[in-house]
Enzyme design. Structure first.
Site, PDB file in Angstrom:
ATOM      1  CG  HIS A 168      50.095  39.306  39.221  1.00 21.97           C
ATOM      2  ND1 HIS A 168      49.331  39.052  38.098  1.00 21.97           N
ATOM      3  CD2 HIS A 168      50.399  40.628  39.171  1.00 21.97           C
ATOM      4  CE1 HIS A 168      49.180  40.165  37.408  1.00 21.97           C
ATOM      5  NE2 HIS A 168      49.796  41.136  38.034  1.00 21.97           N
ATOM      6  CG  ASP A 390      27.273  46.317  48.504  1.00 19.44           C
ATOM      7  OD1 ASP A 390      27.384  45.812  49.632  1.00 19.44           O
ATOM      8  OD2 ASP A 390      26.350  47.096  48.186  1.00 19.44           O
TER       9      ASP A 390
END
Length: 465
Positions: A168, A390
């Site tokens: 992060h 994808d």
């Protein structure tokens, strides 16, 4: 007899590999802004994806190697800032972090688990999911874990689970989504360049000299209204005293519209705002908090276009600050949802350039951490495009957090753009009350299905209604 909610152990045919950039990359130290290296961000954002059809591991590795040429800091290592005026005997700062862009590489592990994609998706979130992310051995400290760790787990049906852990301190939610889409694009179309080139420099977020703390910052416990320290401490002790129960609740677009209609007077608001108020009220009710206790709702707010000048396109570092709505418990619960929505909207309106600069300067002076003593923290993932990933074999069946023990996550629902999946962990003693308050008022409108399991003394619940 109910099937166990715990997934089988992962089998690893071989050890993990280091995936290094496929070409030369800059070798230098990357400055991290005060928004990047806050202490409360010193963990990895862990995403879990389930795909119906697996992508060959060699293609994933090759594409990752190529994309790390562009995102080379993710192939580096976090380290403490060395100071000392150029002396060979420079001192390491105990506080400030930076990235050593050394091209050492990201870790990628390959595993197999005896379960199908449908079986996995039928089970509610639980701690056994942690098996799906490779644990770096001998990484006893935060700095010992590479910024990017990936595990690809093959399923019996020919599908795969992809888990990623992205530090992060290097990326926020927008940045992680940008990187993951770049990797997916490189896998599906190996000869293509990233649609958005990453912007690495964070120096536009440096503190002012001298620092100017011009605003109250209740999100960090600075200039609090009232004095509830003893009650807040008691609440914090209570939250830490019991095992946590992860709960997943899916709110459809019709549910969210129903919540909006409860506001009197009518108010224009986002799905996030109305659902955040609904969950905040259910959280406060279920914990049976003292009526005069000052509680907070902390939420991440993108400030890329609040900063002047705006952060450049492709900036993938931490470009958010925490918005803070606060109120006594009795006012939140006695009022219409309109009241909570206005608190959130007013908090959003305060996040202008001067306020963001004041946050950066506050962190420079005090290294403050968010006030978590009586706060619900919500991280919204539902509008980041994370569910659209994808790699060439189709979009995921499921996308969500690997764990939800720190924050409440508003995750996207694959195939339903208007729906939001709320993933939160609450003390097990209040789980039933929390669920009750979350679904109260919906029972007569739609049927609800409930899945419950017991695993190692912990209860896991998922509700879809």
């Amino acid at each position: 007899m109910k099937k166990s909610m715990e997934i089988p152990d992962c089998q690893y045919p071989s050890g993990p590999v280091l995936v290094q950039p496929s070409g030369p990359t800059p070798k230098h130290r990357l400055y991290l802004s005060n928004l990047d290296d806050q202490k409360f961000l010193r963990f990895s954002i862990k995403y879990l994806y389930v795909f119906r059809e697996a992508v060959p591991i060699d293609r994933l590795r090759s594409a990752l190697s190529d994309i790390l040429v562009h995102y080379f800091p993710l192939a580096g290592r976090l380290t403490r800032v060395v100071s000392g005026g150029g002396s060979e005997e420079g001192l390491e700062s105990e506080e400030k972090l930076e990235v050593d862009c050394n091209g050492e590489g990201a870790i990628m592990a390959e595993g197999f688990v005896d379960i199908s994609a449908n079986e996995f998706c039928s089970r509610p979130p639980n701690r056994s999911w942690r098996k799906l992310l490779y644990r770096v051995p001998d990484a006893s400290t935060f700095l010992g874990v590479p910024p990017l760790v990936i595990q690809v787990t093959h399923l019996t049906c020919g599908g795969m689970i992809l888990c990623t852990a992205i530090n992060h301190c290097l990326c926020d939610g927008i940045g992680t989504s940008q990187f993951l889409h770049a990797w997916a694009q490189a896998t599906a179309n190996p000869l293509s360049d990233p649609q958005v080139m990453p912007f690495h420099d964070r120096t536009m977020l440096k503190p002012r000299k001298p620092p100017q703390n011009n605003f109250p910052h209740p999100e960090y416990g600075v200039d609090l209204i009232g004095n509830n320290s003893s009650s807040s401490l008691s609440l914090n002790q209570f939250l830490l005293s019991q095992p946590l129960t992860p709960i997943s609740l899916t709110f459809s677009s019709s549910h969210i519209l129903h919540l909006k209609k409860q506001c009197t007077p009518s108010i224009k608001c986002t799905s996030f705002e109305i659902l955040a108020v609904h969950v905040w009220r259910a959280w406060a009710k279920s914990l049976e908090l003292p009526s005069t206790l000052q509680i907070k709702l902390l939420f991440s707010a993108n400030v890329r276009e609040k900063i002047k000048p705006n952060l450049p396109q492709g900036f993938y570092g931490n470009g958010f600050v925490l918005g803070c709505a606060e109120t006594p418990v009795n006012q939140l619960l006695a009022s219409n949802p309109y009241y909570g929505i206005r608190l959130i909207q007013l908090a959003k309106q305060s996040l202008h350039d001067g306020y963001v600069r004041s946050v950066i300067d506050l962190l420079e002076e005090k290294g403050s951490i968010p006030d978590m003593s009586a706060s619900l923290v919500i991280s919204a993932w539902s509008r980041l495009g994370l569910e659209e990933l994808d790699f060439g074999s189709g979009k995921p069946l499921h996308m969500g957090p690997l764990t939800s023990e720190i924050y409440c996550v508003f995750a996207p629902v694959v195939g339903d753009l208007g729906a939001i999946n709320v993933v939160i962990s609450v003390p097990e003693g209040v789980a039933e009350r929390f669920k009750h308050y979350c679904i109260k008022g919906f029972e007569e409108r739609e049927e609800k299905s409930e899945i419950e399991g017991v695993n190692n003394g912990e209860r896991y619940c998922e509700i879809v209604f």
